[in-house]
Design a protein around this motif. Sequence first.
Motif, PDB file in Angstrom:
ATOM      1  N   LYS A   2       0.821  -1.214   0.000  1.00 23.00           N
ATOM      2  CA  LYS A   2       0.000   0.000   0.000  1.00 23.00           C
ATOM      3  C   LYS A   2       0.851   1.258   0.000  1.00 23.00           C
ATOM      4  O   LYS A   2       0.428   2.279  -0.509  1.00 23.00           O
ATOM      5  CB  LYS A   2      -0.930   0.005   1.218  1.00 23.00           C
ATOM      6  N   THR A   3       2.063   1.203   0.580  1.00 29.68           N
ATOM      7  CA  THR A   3       2.874   2.404   0.678  1.00 29.68           C
ATOM      8  C   THR A   3       3.722   2.634  -0.568  1.00 29.68           C
ATOM      9  O   THR A   3       4.049   3.770  -0.871  1.00 29.68           O
ATOM     10  CB  THR A   3       3.799   2.335   1.906  1.00 29.68           C
ATOM     11  N   LEU A   4       4.084   1.583  -1.289  1.00 29.16           N
ATOM     12  CA  LEU A   4       4.890   1.735  -2.498  1.00 29.16           C
ATOM     13  C   LEU A   4       3.979   1.897  -3.710  1.00 29.16           C
ATOM     14  O   LEU A   4       2.991   1.178  -3.846  1.00 29.16           O
ATOM     15  CB  LEU A   4       5.779   0.510  -2.704  1.00 29.16           C
ATOM     16  N   LEU A   5       4.314   2.822  -4.599  1.00 29.45           N
ATOM     17  CA  LEU A   5       3.482   3.040  -5.772  1.00 29.45           C
ATOM     18  C   LEU A   5       3.609   1.904  -6.771  1.00 29.45           C
ATOM     19  O   LEU A   5       2.651   1.593  -7.479  1.00 29.45           O
ATOM     20  CB  LEU A   5       3.849   4.361  -6.441  1.00 29.45           C
ATOM     21  N   GLN A   6       4.765   1.285  -6.847  1.00 32.38           N
ATOM     22  CA  GLN A   6       4.926   0.144  -7.728  1.00 32.38           C
ATOM     23  C   GLN A   6       5.961  -0.801  -7.159  1.00 32.38           C
ATOM     24  O   GLN A   6       6.821  -0.411  -6.382  1.00 32.38           O
ATOM     25  CB  GLN A   6       5.279   0.575  -9.143  1.00 32.38           C
ATOM     26  N   GLY A   7       5.844  -2.074  -7.540  1.00 31.34           N
ATOM     27  CA  GLY A   7       6.773  -3.058  -7.038  1.00 31.34           C
ATOM     28  C   GLY A   7       6.462  -4.438  -7.582  1.00 31.34           C
ATOM     29  O   GLY A   7       5.590  -4.612  -8.439  1.00 31.34           O
ATOM     30  N   ARG A   8       7.188  -5.399  -7.030  1.00 31.58           N
ATOM     31  CA  ARG A   8       7.032  -6.773  -7.504  1.00 31.58           C
ATOM     32  C   ARG A   8       7.438  -7.737  -6.397  1.00 31.58           C
ATOM     33  O   ARG A   8       8.397  -7.495  -5.676  1.00 31.58           O
ATOM     34  CB  ARG A   8       7.923  -6.981  -8.714  1.00 31.58           C
ATOM     35  N   VAL A   9       6.666  -8.824  -6.285  1.00 29.90           N
ATOM     36  CA  VAL A   9       6.963  -9.873  -5.319  1.00 29.90           C
ATOM     37  C   VAL A   9       6.874 -11.204  -6.049  1.00 29.90           C
ATOM     38  O   VAL A   9       5.931 -11.443  -6.805  1.00 29.90           O
ATOM     39  CB  VAL A   9       5.948  -9.862  -4.141  1.00 29.90           C
ATOM     40  N   GLU A  10       7.861 -12.055  -5.828  1.00 28.40           N
ATOM     41  CA  GLU A  10       7.848 -13.408  -6.381  1.00 28.40           C
ATOM     42  C   GLU A  10       8.089 -14.387  -5.244  1.00 28.40           C
ATOM     43  O   GLU A  10       8.926 -14.138  -4.382  1.00 28.40           O
ATOM     44  CB  GLU A  10       8.946 -13.595  -7.415  1.00 28.40           C
ATOM     45  N   PHE A  11       7.340 -15.502  -5.260  1.00 25.93           N
ATOM     46  CA  PHE A  11       7.594 -16.549  -4.282  1.00 25.93           C
ATOM     47  C   PHE A  11       7.091 -17.877  -4.815  1.00 25.93           C
ATOM     48  O   PHE A  11       6.326 -17.940  -5.770  1.00 25.93           O
ATOM     49  CB  PHE A  11       6.957 -16.222  -2.920  1.00 25.93           C
ATOM     50  N   VAL A  12       7.561 -18.958  -4.191  1.00 23.63           N
ATOM     51  CA  VAL A  12       7.156 -20.315  -4.545  1.00 23.63           C
ATOM     52  C   VAL A  12       6.605 -20.968  -3.297  1.00 23.63           C
ATOM     53  O   VAL A  12       7.191 -20.858  -2.220  1.00 23.63           O
ATOM     54  CB  VAL A  12       8.349 -21.133  -5.090  1.00 23.63           C
ATOM     55  N   GLU A  13       5.463 -21.628  -3.447  1.00 18.30           N
ATOM     56  CA  GLU A  13       4.851 -22.330  -2.324  1.00 18.30           C
ATOM     57  C   GLU A  13       4.606 -23.781  -2.731  1.00 18.30           C
ATOM     58  O   GLU A  13       4.132 -24.063  -3.826  1.00 18.30           O
ATOM     59  CB  GLU A  13       3.534 -21.668  -1.947  1.00 18.30           C
ATOM     60  N   LEU A  14       4.948 -24.700  -1.831  1.00 20.96           N
ATOM     61  CA  LEU A  14       4.744 -26.127  -2.077  1.00 20.96           C
ATOM     62  C   LEU A  14       3.624 -26.646  -1.195  1.00 20.96           C
ATOM     63  O   LEU A  14       3.571 -26.341  -0.010  1.00 20.96           O
ATOM     64  CB  LEU A  14       6.021 -26.913  -1.780  1.00 20.96           C
TER      65      LEU A  14
END
Length: 141
Positions: A2-14
């Motif tokens: 909510k605080t950053l105007l743009q970004g990216r998150v990547e993750f892997v879940e098993l």
Amino acid sequence: MKTLLQGRVEFVELTDNWSMKVDVKWTKRWFTTSVTSRQLHLKSDFESCALTQAHVLSFISRSDTFNFSGKKSAYSELLLESVETQCLMDSKNASIKLEGKCLIFKGSVRKKDINSLSNIFKLIEMLQNNIDSLDSTTSRS
């Protein structure tokens, strides 16, 4: 987010039967989500198929219209008839694909609508459970 105007998150879940690779990008107004779920114990590969939004037909008919491409199979029929798929396709520029042993979803939701973002993951999990149950019934036959 909510605080950053743009970004990216990547993750892997098993999980027990699935490996999920998630990539979420956000801008000032949109979350764009890409989820690649790989079935670890699938007996055979999915027949490749894709369900996408038909933008021109939707504009002309003033209702949601989708394009289906690829080969028909029990899994593609499950995608076409599933309530979960219909809800996932409500996302902006949504597409759902079956390729190899993977279920691939891409779509966008408004940044203000956090509930829709969490619902994407719940709906994908429900769709995975439906595929698991279909896989177990077809392997018994």
